[in-house]
Design a protein around this motif. Structure first.
Motif, PDB file in Angstrom:
ATOM      1  N   VAL A 223      25.254  12.684  50.678  1.00 25.23           N
ATOM      2  CA  VAL A 223      25.653  12.876  52.023  1.00 25.23           C
ATOM      3  C   VAL A 223      24.467  12.598  52.949  1.00 25.23           C
ATOM      4  N   VAL A 224      23.202  13.038  52.111  1.00 26.17           N
ATOM      5  CA  VAL A 224      22.129  13.047  52.816  1.00 26.17           C
ATOM      6  C   VAL A 224      21.924  11.312  53.015  1.00 26.17           C
ATOM      7  N   SER A 232      24.723   3.326  50.782  1.00 24.90           N
ATOM      8  CA  SER A 232      25.140   4.024  49.463  1.00 24.90           C
ATOM      9  C   SER A 232      23.978   4.606  49.009  1.00 24.90           C
ATOM     10  N   ALA A 233      24.250   5.819  48.039  1.00 27.44           N
ATOM     11  CA  ALA A 233      23.381   6.906  47.590  1.00 27.44           C
ATOM     12  C   ALA A 233      22.239   6.068  46.936  1.00 27.44           C
ATOM     13  N   ILE A 237      18.154   6.105  47.172  1.00 26.04           N
ATOM     14  CA  ILE A 237      17.322   6.636  45.925  1.00 26.04           C
ATOM     15  C   ILE A 237      16.242   5.509  45.773  1.00 26.04           C
ATOM     16  N   ALA A 238      16.636   4.172  45.918  1.00 26.73           N
ATOM     17  CA  ALA A 238      15.763   3.235  45.748  1.00 26.73           C
ATOM     18  C   ALA A 238      14.559   3.021  46.644  1.00 26.73           C
ATOM     19  N   SER A 239      14.823   3.352  48.028  1.00 24.92           N
ATOM     20  CA  SER A 239      14.125   3.327  49.218  1.00 24.92           C
ATOM     21  C   SER A 239      13.014   4.638  48.888  1.00 24.92           C
ATOM     22  N   PHE A 240      13.546   5.943  48.483  1.00 24.64           N
ATOM     23  CA  PHE A 240      12.823   7.045  48.197  1.00 24.64           C
ATOM     24  C   PHE A 240      11.968   6.732  47.111  1.00 24.64           C
TER      25      PHE A 240
END
Length: 267
Positions: A223-224, A232-233, A237-240
């Motif tokens: 959702v974030v 996409s999640a 996550i990859a960017s994070f």
């Protein structure tokens, strides 16, 4: 936004090496730019805090704390209702060598020691033991701040303001050019010259800061990702990972793992 000035905290005569102050902050509450003559360990016991030093921003959920050396000018903001507990440390009593803001693990032991030192009924002897132990168990984490300098040129600033209002805005620079008063090439040049980042890097940092606020409110990662503009999640996550060095789950679970950086933990 509720803005107030945190006092330039000096430890009262007769106090120990460490004094803990507790501050309840409302959503949007802010301590404006200030500095202290003593070292400060900022910990968010509830909610999430954003600590700014210049253009660098550290977002602190409860598992993380920030060591701020004496004399460093900073500001603190709460994007959610928060309880800030700050341990103020006399310089002459401290052997910690960090000369720049440093993220540390707010492990269960660190949290308990801060809580103990906040208790005015503790004896001088027990406080002395707790003060020495707290300073001995602080462990730095490999954590990058979020750089978010705002452009000054009004054309680029209009783009920045639009994205700050809606980080998920998918428009490209070419699309923003239609309403900003500058062509895409000029906007790209302005962002790089005035923020030190490309437009894409600047937007990624803005989205990350917004994402951390949502995650602190326990919003699911998928959702974030959608709320801050990722398709996409997995892309989020990859960017994070690329920007902060750990997966989202590890960022919010550091304390539970005894101060581990959590690099091998999935988001």
């Amino acid at each position: 936004m509720s803005t107030k000035r945190q006092p330039s905290f000096g430890l009262p005569a007769g106090a120990g090496a460490v004094v803990v102050g507790s501050f309840e902050m409302s959503r949007g509450g802010r301590f404006d730019w200030h500095e202290h003559p003593v070292h400060q360990l900022v910990w968010c016991a509830r909610g999430v805090l954003a600590v700014s030093v210049g253009a660098a921003v550290w977002v602190l959920p409860p598992p993380r704390a920030l060591w701020i050396p004496a004399g460093v000018v900073h500001a603190v903001e709460a994007s959610l209702p928060a309880t800030m507990r700050s341990a103020y440390v006399r310089r002459r009593s401290c052997r910690i060598p960090w000369t720049a803001p440093t993220v540390v693990a707010a492990s269960p032991l660190v949290c308990e020691l801060i809580g103990f030192l906040a208790d005015p009924t503790s004896t001088a002897r027990s406080r002395g033991h707790a003060e020495r132990l707290l300073l001995d168990v602080l462990r730095p984490l490999d954590s990058n701040p979020i750089e978010l300098t705002l452009p000054l040129d009004p054309r680029a600033r209009r783009v920045a303001d639009a994205l700050m209002s809606d980080p998920a805005d998918p428009r490209t620079l070419a699309a923003f050019a239609r309403t900003s008063g500058a062509c895409a090439r000029t906007l790209a040049r302005l962002f790089l010259a005035e923020t030190g980042s490309t437009f894409g890097q600047w937007r990624a940092h803005l989205r990350l800061r917004a994402a951390l606020t949502h995650m602190a409110a326990r919003v699911p990662v998928a959702v974030v990702a959608e709320r801050v503009g990722y398709r996409s999640a997995s892309a989020f996550i990859a960017s994070f990972r690329r920007l902060l060095g750990v997966a989202p789950g590890a960022y919010f679970a550091t304390a539970a793992h005894g101060g581990s950086s959590g690099r091998d933990k999935d988001g």
